[in-house]
Design a protein around this motif. Sequence first.
Motif, PDB file in Angstrom:
ATOM      1  N   VAL A 221       0.849  -1.207   0.000  1.00 45.84           N
ATOM      2  CA  VAL A 221       0.000   0.000   0.000  1.00 45.84           C
ATOM      3  C   VAL A 221       0.880   1.250   0.000  1.00 45.84           C
ATOM      4  O   VAL A 221       0.689   2.160  -0.807  1.00 45.84           O
ATOM      5  N   PHE A 222       1.890   1.313   0.897  1.00 47.37           N
ATOM      6  CA  PHE A 222       2.794   2.494   0.911  1.00 47.37           C
ATOM      7  C   PHE A 222       3.340   2.758  -0.478  1.00 47.37           C
ATOM      8  O   PHE A 222       3.453   3.872  -0.921  1.00 47.37           O
ATOM      9  N   GLU A 223       3.770   1.630  -1.094  1.00 47.84           N
ATOM     10  CA  GLU A 223       4.572   1.770  -2.317  1.00 47.84           C
ATOM     11  C   GLU A 223       3.765   2.301  -3.492  1.00 47.84           C
ATOM     12  O   GLU A 223       4.328   2.669  -4.516  1.00 47.84           O
ATOM     13  N   ASN A 336       4.869   9.995  15.132  1.00 50.07           N
ATOM     14  CA  ASN A 336       4.112   8.924  15.803  1.00 50.07           C
ATOM     15  C   ASN A 336       4.626   7.522  15.486  1.00 50.07           C
ATOM     16  O   ASN A 336       4.179   6.557  16.087  1.00 50.07           O
ATOM     17  N   GLU A 337       5.577   7.390  14.542  1.00 49.58           N
ATOM     18  CA  GLU A 337       6.204   6.078  14.343  1.00 49.58           C
ATOM     19  C   GLU A 337       7.643   6.111  14.872  1.00 49.58           C
ATOM     20  O   GLU A 337       8.492   5.332  14.463  1.00 49.58           O
ATOM     21  N   LEU A 338       7.899   7.058  15.769  1.00 48.25           N
ATOM     22  CA  LEU A 338       9.174   7.166  16.493  1.00 48.25           C
ATOM     23  C   LEU A 338      10.357   7.507  15.592  1.00 48.25           C
ATOM     24  O   LEU A 338      11.483   7.065  15.832  1.00 48.25           O
ATOM     25  N   GLU A 341      13.228   9.255  17.662  1.00 44.02           N
ATOM     26  CA  GLU A 341      14.006   8.341  18.507  1.00 44.02           C
ATOM     27  C   GLU A 341      14.926   7.466  17.653  1.00 44.02           C
ATOM     28  O   GLU A 341      16.085   7.233  18.003  1.00 44.02           O
ATOM     29  N   CYS A 342      14.394   6.970  16.517  1.00 42.41           N
ATOM     30  CA  CYS A 342      15.215   6.098  15.664  1.00 42.41           C
ATOM     31  C   CYS A 342      16.369   6.887  15.048  1.00 42.41           C
ATOM     32  O   CYS A 342      17.508   6.413  14.994  1.00 42.41           O
ATOM     33  N   LEU A 343      16.074   8.117  14.594  1.00 42.14           N
ATOM     34  CA  LEU A 343      17.134   8.894  13.933  1.00 42.14           C
ATOM     35  C   LEU A 343      18.178   9.401  14.930  1.00 42.14           C
ATOM     36  O   LEU A 343      19.330   9.618  14.560  1.00 42.14           O
TER      37      LEU A 343
END
Length: 460
Positions: A221-223, A336-338, A341-343
């Motif tokens: 779907v994203f793609e 909202n998908e963090l 924090e991940c970066l």
Amino acid sequence: LNLDSPDPRVRREAEILVRQQVQWASHIGTSAILFDVPATGPIVNTARVVNSALGMMTYANAWVRIRLAPAPGSDEDPWARWNTIRTLCSHNPKLSAVLDISGDIPASPLLRRWFAEPVKVLAIHADAFLENAKGFPVLGKKIQAFIREFSQFGVQFIVTSPAEVQHSAGGLAGYQQYLRHLYRSRPELDVVDRFASGYHDYLQSPLQPLMDNLESATYEVFEKDPIKYREYERAVYHALMDRVPADSDIVTVIMVVGAGRGPLVERSLKAAEAAGRKVRVYAVEKNPNAIVTLKNRKEDEWGDRVTVVHCDMRYWEAPEKTDILVSELLGSFGDNELSPECLDGAQRFLKADGISIPSSYTAYVTPVSSTKLHNEVMSYDDLEHVETPYVVKFRAVHELAEPVAVWRFDHPDLGFQAPPGTSTFNAHNTRYACASFVIEQDATLHGIAGYFESTLYKDI
Ligand SMILES: C[S@@+](CC[C@H](N)C(=O)[O-])C[C@H]1O[C@@H](n2cnc3c(N)ncnc32)[C@H](O)[C@@H]1O
């Protein structure tokens, strides 16, 4: 029938009659019962009777007929009358509105409120139609625009025409032909609406791609996104053009962190080809299932230009530092998908003068009205669903004010120093905002909508 008559006898008889008719309609299995609402004066008892009818009807729905414009000589807002009824009926999902359109219609900001309401029918009086040069019925520009916009919600039309106001040509079929023509000539869906078709006004639980492993169908779907990948490719292209002189032998390192099934790897390679720059790409992904696709694509399409790494970016010990860090962990609200924090973890392996794509994102909020979404959330009858920030592609929603920016994240975050494990480790990613809105008309606020805008690179 005057259900709100000050005379108790008239009121009581009207109630008895309505009760009999509702019972009869239920008996013969009609799908909807239409209640006429007086254009002025009290309506509280009418609302009470409609509410009790809703309780008596097993399959039928209640449709309440409301004027679109105030009655001549009255300044009572018809939407406010509808709002009183549906509030007294506790937003019953079986309650809908039939809008009576006659003569002129109100200004556009007032009309927009109806797009968030469960309007089932537009009942257009023949006197709302003008006559064209050949005598056929046509509608004025304002009503046309209103009807065109409403036709995306699947409303039905009723034309009411006493014999004496019919137009000189076309007969009754003339109205039908004209409305069909309006429906057919409505604007084509734009590229984003085509992509989102089937998802409008449905509550989708927010994804948690850090905690969960996304399924292949979700990536698919994203793609299909018609805009995002094109813009990422442009961003990588311009970053490469700015960073490396033409005809240079420098090999630029690009790390795609959270690579999924590889669309941003593919776009980074395309951007490098278009820019004529040499690149070495790392595809870092923590989902073991997506890694299978990435490895297959490396073997079939990318070869030595790409190194696939199965790892959580926050803990990866990269073999070298990167010039460009590409990620898309933005969810629907930026953070909202963090992504922050991940970066924070990934920026350890970004060169001091390296580029993060995206370079920033800003979240916005705005108050909205949407009866459909409100009813869906309330149907769970608990607090948890009311407090869940759902992902929704809006259609039958009325934004009550201009969106206000509430916070922003920038990458790389050069001020970020706190060592992992300390109690204040993530304090720099905490945000709090208080926003004020000016709402020009009376409205029911059902919730707060959130959006984000991201700058990938410079002005992209
Ligand atoms: C929103 S998807 C984007 C996928 C792909 N880049 C795209 O644009 O189609 C985010 C991806 O990041 C991955 N991801 C999330 N947090 C991660 C982390 N800490 N380390 C590595 N991958 C992560 C998820 O598994 C998911 O595949």
